[in-house]
Design a protein around this motif. Sequence first.
Motif: not given
Length: 296
Positions: A159-164
């Motif tokens: 899952r992609y969750l947001g910025p670094s």
Amino acid sequence: MTTIAFIGLGVMGLPMATHLVAAGHDVVGVNRRPGPRDQLVRAGGRAAADAHEAATEADVVITMLPDSPDVEAVMLGDDGVLAHMRKGALHIDMSSIAPSSARRVAESARAVGVEPLDAPVSGGQAGALAGNLSVMVGGERSTFDRAEPVLAVMGTTVRYLGPSGSGQTVKAANQLVVAGIIELVSEALVFLHAYDVDLPTATSVLAGGLAGNRVLDLKSAGMLAHEFEPGFRLELHHKDLTNLLDAARSAEVALPVGSLVAQLLGAAKAQGSGALDHSALLLEVERLSARNIARR
């Protein structure tokens, strides 16, 4: 086929790297101990003398190391791995480190033209062996899109969750929940033992109801038998909660239960349980209660 430098072939890293080999990637392994490198070669991968050699030719560099200082020592500085990577290559850090450290490494990567992701995992050694880890990813969305086919080889939930830093923040929350559940399962087992309840039967009943959880499913048999072969070391879980509490203080978030469990993990580590599986937190509950559930 992608050329992947995999730095850190521990109990998690080696099976993850082996899955990448099986998927058809050219995997170059880097590890301090030669044994895991040899195992990767037998599985069809390659071994490099050092991280710099592996990184120079890689399209993707994956790090799977114990803690923030380890990742920063390997990746940063004038002679760090980032300085040897090609522009446009990906750095995917799959270690469990502090969110602030993940952001530092990401900033340094972007400064030299490398695309970074923080992508810690959950599922332990069993998940790494089965290739069904949960992968929590922070960074640029476009970088995630490039990396997703590689990550999907190692995990079934990606899952992609947001910025670094987002991946590490979610991993910290994951570790809070897991540690809390291990502690509560430990307390329940010691409580039931005090009343001479049949523990295997009791755990099966608990697992079938609303109290059911993955710790009961995967860890209870070992806990009952006092078998704590590490799938994830207790000392590493203590490290993760230390990172969690640091991040919580920065955000002015109160974690009263998390703070207590972190202290109990620290006490268990001080008593010599650090190299055992994190389910050995049970031993600390037993010490506090002067009980041993493996004996009658």
